[in-house]
Design an enzyme around this catalytic site. Sequence first.
Site, PDB file in Angstrom:
ATOM      1  N   THR A  83       0.803  -1.226   0.000  1.00 17.99           N
ATOM      2  CA  THR A  83       0.000   0.000   0.000  1.00 17.99           C
ATOM      3  C   THR A  83       0.834   1.274   0.000  1.00 17.99           C
ATOM      4  O   THR A  83       0.544   2.215  -0.720  1.00 17.99           O
ATOM      5  CB  THR A  83      -0.938   0.025   1.218  1.00 17.99           C
ATOM      6  OG1 THR A  83      -0.171  -0.163   2.411  1.00 17.99           O
ATOM      7  CG2 THR A  83      -1.984  -1.061   1.106  1.00 17.99           C
ATOM      8  N   TYR A 143      -0.102   4.317  -4.423  1.00 16.22           N
ATOM      9  CA  TYR A 143      -0.803   3.034  -4.551  1.00 16.22           C
ATOM     10  C   TYR A 143      -1.907   3.120  -5.597  1.00 16.22           C
ATOM     11  O   TYR A 143      -1.981   2.294  -6.514  1.00 16.22           O
ATOM     12  CB  TYR A 143      -1.392   2.653  -3.188  1.00 16.22           C
ATOM     13  CG  TYR A 143      -2.166   1.359  -3.175  1.00 16.22           C
ATOM     14  CD1 TYR A 143      -1.504   0.133  -3.178  1.00 16.22           C
ATOM     15  CD2 TYR A 143      -3.559   1.349  -3.136  1.00 16.22           C
ATOM     16  CE1 TYR A 143      -2.203  -1.060  -3.141  1.00 16.22           C
ATOM     17  CE2 TYR A 143      -4.268   0.163  -3.097  1.00 16.22           C
ATOM     18  CZ  TYR A 143      -3.590  -1.039  -3.099  1.00 16.22           C
ATOM     19  OH  TYR A 143      -4.288  -2.218  -3.069  1.00 16.22           O
ATOM     20  N   GLY A 174     -12.189  -4.405  -3.140  1.00 15.50           N
ATOM     21  CA  GLY A 174     -12.490  -3.299  -2.239  1.00 15.50           C
ATOM     22  C   GLY A 174     -11.986  -3.640  -0.856  1.00 15.50           C
ATOM     23  O   GLY A 174     -10.907  -4.224  -0.721  1.00 15.50           O
TER      24      GLY A 174
END
Length: 243
Positions: A83, A143, A174
């Site tokens: 991330t 990211y 998600g």
Amino acid sequence: MSKKTQATVVSGASSGIGRAIAEALLAQGRTVVNLDYNLPDWQHQNLVSFQADLTSEQATRERAAEIAAAYEVVALVNNAGATRPGTIDTATTAQLDDVVGLHLRAPMLLAQAFLPSLRASGQGRIVNMSSRAALGKVDRIVYSATKAGMVGMTRTMAMELGRDGITVNAIGPGPIATELFRKSNPEGAPQTQRILDSIAVGRMGTAEDVARAALFFLAPENGFVTGQILYVCGGTTLGQAPV
């Protein structure tokens, strides 16, 4: 000369979503080659793991060559990711270089290394793990940028490789309850609650939810679906402009 074993390569299969995908493939009787920074703490008779830092071009090329020499790669899942939280005010070029290497360069190098066997199979499959964040997410500038880049790469590869029988698709997870998610979104934190409140189906996703989507794209019989991105997001992309 003995015939090589057919295999599906899954990067980042030691844990999280990659592990769920690998386990689902193994349950189908496939041989899975895991390519990850850390070796897994789980085993299966048809799982083979190679250790590599996929942010390194040299390491990626070397491991890809080893795998290509040992296996007939008929499918590739570019799942490994990181991330690297940061806003436009705080993000660094080092973070950018890191995720470009992991999310864009490594998938390109792995695909190039395995193209001969993917083409030879006549029904090669490539799945790239993008993210709902490709549509934009605060504090994820490098990211989200690279995950959006994976969508562009997916669409272009699909156009270039379709006549070879190779399909190339992307998945945009998600909020998925993995260790990576919890590390960036601690339980009880305000931003975590905001994410939970945004999920239309009222629950967090699981790694297995994403694995089932990957199995669809990887199935030999699904050769008429290519260049697509499937958001496995519980409805969190509703109202967002599609990429």
